[in-house]
Write a protein that holds these residues in place. Structure first.
Motif, PDB file in Angstrom:
ATOM      1  N   ASP A 173      21.905 -15.793  52.927  1.00 54.29           N
ATOM      2  CA  ASP A 173      21.015 -15.842  51.772  1.00 54.29           C
ATOM      3  C   ASP A 173      19.894 -14.828  51.966  1.00 54.29           C
ATOM      4  O   ASP A 173      18.889 -15.104  52.601  1.00 54.29           O
ATOM      5  N   ARG A 174      20.071 -13.625  51.408  1.00 51.26           N
ATOM      6  CA  ARG A 174      19.082 -12.561  51.538  1.00 51.26           C
ATOM      7  C   ARG A 174      18.441 -12.333  50.170  1.00 51.26           C
ATOM      8  O   ARG A 174      19.134 -11.935  49.244  1.00 51.26           O
ATOM      9  N   LYS A 175      17.140 -12.562  50.076  1.00 50.85           N
ATOM     10  CA  LYS A 175      16.486 -12.556  48.775  1.00 50.85           C
ATOM     11  C   LYS A 175      15.400 -11.500  48.640  1.00 50.85           C
ATOM     12  O   LYS A 175      14.866 -11.341  47.544  1.00 50.85           O
ATOM     13  N   TYR A 176      15.046 -10.815  49.707  1.00 49.56           N
ATOM     14  CA  TYR A 176      13.925  -9.891  49.648  1.00 49.56           C
ATOM     15  C   TYR A 176      14.350  -8.538  50.212  1.00 49.56           C
ATOM     16  O   TYR A 176      15.228  -8.454  51.074  1.00 49.56           O
ATOM     17  N   VAL A 177      13.708  -7.492  49.713  1.00 54.52           N
ATOM     18  CA  VAL A 177      14.068  -6.136  50.133  1.00 54.52           C
ATOM     19  C   VAL A 177      12.820  -5.260  50.097  1.00 54.52           C
ATOM     20  O   VAL A 177      11.912  -5.476  49.294  1.00 54.52           O
ATOM     21  N   PHE A 178      12.780  -4.280  50.997  1.00 61.46           N
ATOM     22  CA  PHE A 178      11.698  -3.307  50.987  1.00 61.46           C
ATOM     23  C   PHE A 178      11.938  -2.269  49.889  1.00 61.46           C
ATOM     24  O   PHE A 178      13.048  -2.130  49.373  1.00 61.46           O
ATOM     25  N   ALA A 179      10.895  -1.526  49.556  1.00 58.23           N
ATOM     26  CA  ALA A 179      11.014  -0.496  48.516  1.00 58.23           C
ATOM     27  C   ALA A 179      12.022   0.565  48.938  1.00 58.23           C
ATOM     28  O   ALA A 179      12.148   0.904  50.114  1.00 58.23           O
ATOM     29  N   ALA A 180      12.761   1.082  47.948  1.00 52.23           N
ATOM     30  CA  ALA A 180      13.794   2.075  48.224  1.00 52.23           C
ATOM     31  C   ALA A 180      13.173   3.398  48.654  1.00 52.23           C
ATOM     32  O   ALA A 180      12.037   3.719  48.308  1.00 52.23           O
ATOM     33  N   TRP A 181      13.949   4.161  49.411  1.00 48.01           N
ATOM     34  CA  TRP A 181      13.524   5.471  49.887  1.00 48.01           C
ATOM     35  C   TRP A 181      14.196   6.564  49.076  1.00 48.01           C
ATOM     36  O   TRP A 181      15.391   6.500  48.787  1.00 48.01           O
ATOM     37  N   SER A 182      13.430   7.588  48.726  1.00 49.07           N
ATOM     38  CA  SER A 182      13.982   8.772  48.079  1.00 49.07           C
ATOM     39  C   SER A 182      14.209   9.858  49.120  1.00 49.07           C
ATOM     40  O   SER A 182      13.727   9.766  50.255  1.00 49.07           O
ATOM     41  N   LYS A 183      14.930  10.884  48.731  1.00 47.03           N
ATOM     42  CA  LYS A 183      15.173  11.988  49.661  1.00 47.03           C
ATOM     43  C   LYS A 183      13.869  12.696  50.018  1.00 47.03           C
ATOM     44  O   LYS A 183      13.657  13.095  51.167  1.00 47.03           O
ATOM     45  N   ARG A 184      12.995  12.851  49.042  1.00 45.72           N
ATOM     46  CA  ARG A 184      11.725  13.529  49.310  1.00 45.72           C
ATOM     47  C   ARG A 184      10.912  12.753  50.347  1.00 45.72           C
ATOM     48  O   ARG A 184      10.355  13.356  51.274  1.00 45.72           O
ATOM     49  N   GLU A 185      10.844  11.441  50.216  1.00 46.46           N
ATOM     50  CA  GLU A 185      10.101  10.641  51.183  1.00 46.46           C
ATOM     51  C   GLU A 185      10.729  10.724  52.571  1.00 46.46           C
ATOM     52  O   GLU A 185      10.020  10.792  53.584  1.00 46.46           O
ATOM     53  N   THR A 186      12.051  10.733  52.614  1.00 48.68           N
ATOM     54  CA  THR A 186      12.731  10.855  53.909  1.00 48.68           C
ATOM     55  C   THR A 186      12.433  12.205  54.547  1.00 48.68           C
ATOM     56  O   THR A 186      12.187  12.295  55.760  1.00 48.68           O
ATOM     57  N   ASP A 187      12.439  13.268  53.742  1.00 48.77           N
ATOM     58  CA  ASP A 187      12.105  14.594  54.272  1.00 48.77           C
ATOM     59  C   ASP A 187      10.674  14.633  54.794  1.00 48.77           C
ATOM     60  O   ASP A 187      10.399  15.198  55.863  1.00 48.77           O
ATOM     61  N   VAL A 188       9.750  14.031  54.048  1.00 54.52           N
ATOM     62  CA  VAL A 188       8.352  13.992  54.478  1.00 54.52           C
ATOM     63  C   VAL A 188       8.218  13.222  55.789  1.00 54.52           C
ATOM     64  O   VAL A 188       7.486  13.641  56.708  1.00 54.52           O
TER      65      VAL A 188
END
Length: 272
Positions: free
Chosen positions: A126-141
């Motif tokens: 039962d997984r009900k919560y998630v962190f905000a998604a990552w974009s490619k730009r954020e990953t590059d930064v």
């Protein structure tokens, strides 16, 4: 004493600093610390190429967790996430820049296909919560800052740009280690890249042997925080319980020895 320039080969941007030396030291003589500059080795990070990101990292997002921890938000239902993912594909929206619901659907489908399970405490179905998604730009930064600040996540968190989604230190760690683990696994399967060596090989082996579990890390810190803020009365009560438990244990051991001592004379050998 005189002031001499100390040119360190590991110093970026051609910066020059002055150091104090003994009077009469020739101006061209290097500072005694200069030979040790070769030991200043920055950590080597796992990097990815544009093609690797498109093939292996575009759908990689934080996995849903079973607890409402700081920085999480309620995850959407599977049906809504699947519909959002289909809409994103129809509109040619890159999954890396899609909403969080799309990322949740991609990560869940990927998890179901791989058959992997979480290892941290509370990791249930039962997984009900998630962190905000990552974009490619954020990953590059993130990777640029980690390379600049030698993998110091707290410094990267302090320098995190305001135009990016606010992230905690644990989110930054989770993203880096998840991306690095995926890249290393893809390269191992393809066997197209040169074998790793030196510090990078040790770094890759540590990532593969001990995957970073953000849920476990957050719960560990939460438990540590609760222990830290306990009152003196709670500590005294706990110490008293430990003393009572020790007294009971010692009493049971004495009773067991006394019982053995009494029963020993009554024991009749089968040969008798």
């Amino acid at each position: 004493d005189d002031n001499h320039n100390n040119n360190n080969s590991n110093r970026d941007a051609g910066a020059e600093l002055s150091v104090w030396v003994r009077r009469g030291t020739p101006a061209g003589e290097s500072h005694p610390l200069a030979p040790f500059a070769r030991f200043n080795k920055p950590p080597r990070l796992v990097q990815y190429s544009e093609s690797e990101f498109r093939e292996h990292l575009a759908t990689l997002q934080p996995l849903p967790i079973g607890h409402n921890l700081p920085g999480t938000a309620p995850a959407h239902s599977d049906a809504a996430a699947a519909a959002a993912a289909a809409a994103a594909v129809d509109s040619s929206l890159p999954l890396a820049d899609a909403p969080a619901s799309v990322s949740v659907a991609a990560s869940k489908s990927e998890r179901a296909a791989s058959g992997t399970k979480g290892s941290g405490p509370g990791r249930g179905a039962d997984r009900k919560y998630v962190f905000a998604a990552w974009s490619k730009r954020e990953t590059d930064v993130l990777f640029e800052l980690l390379a600049r600040f030698d993998l110091r996540f707290h410094v990267v968190h302090d320098r995190w740009p305001d135009d990016c989604v606010p992230r905690s230190v644990d989110e930054l760690k989770d993203r880096y280690y998840a991306v690095a683990k995926r890249v290393l696994e893809a390269r191992a399967k393809a066997k197209s890249s040169a074998p790793l060596s030196g510090a990078l090989q040790k770094h890759a082996a540590a990532i593969a042997a001990n995957p970073f579990d953000v849920e476990y890390e957050l719960q560990r810190k939460e438990q540590l925080e609760k222990q830290y803020w306990r009152s003196k009365r709670e500590l005294r009560n706990e110490e008293e319980l430990v003393r009572r438990a020790r007294r009971i244990d010692a009493s049971l051991k004495r009773a067991s020895k006394e019982r053995s001592r009494i029963q020993k004379p009554l024991y009749i050998s089968p040969e008798a």
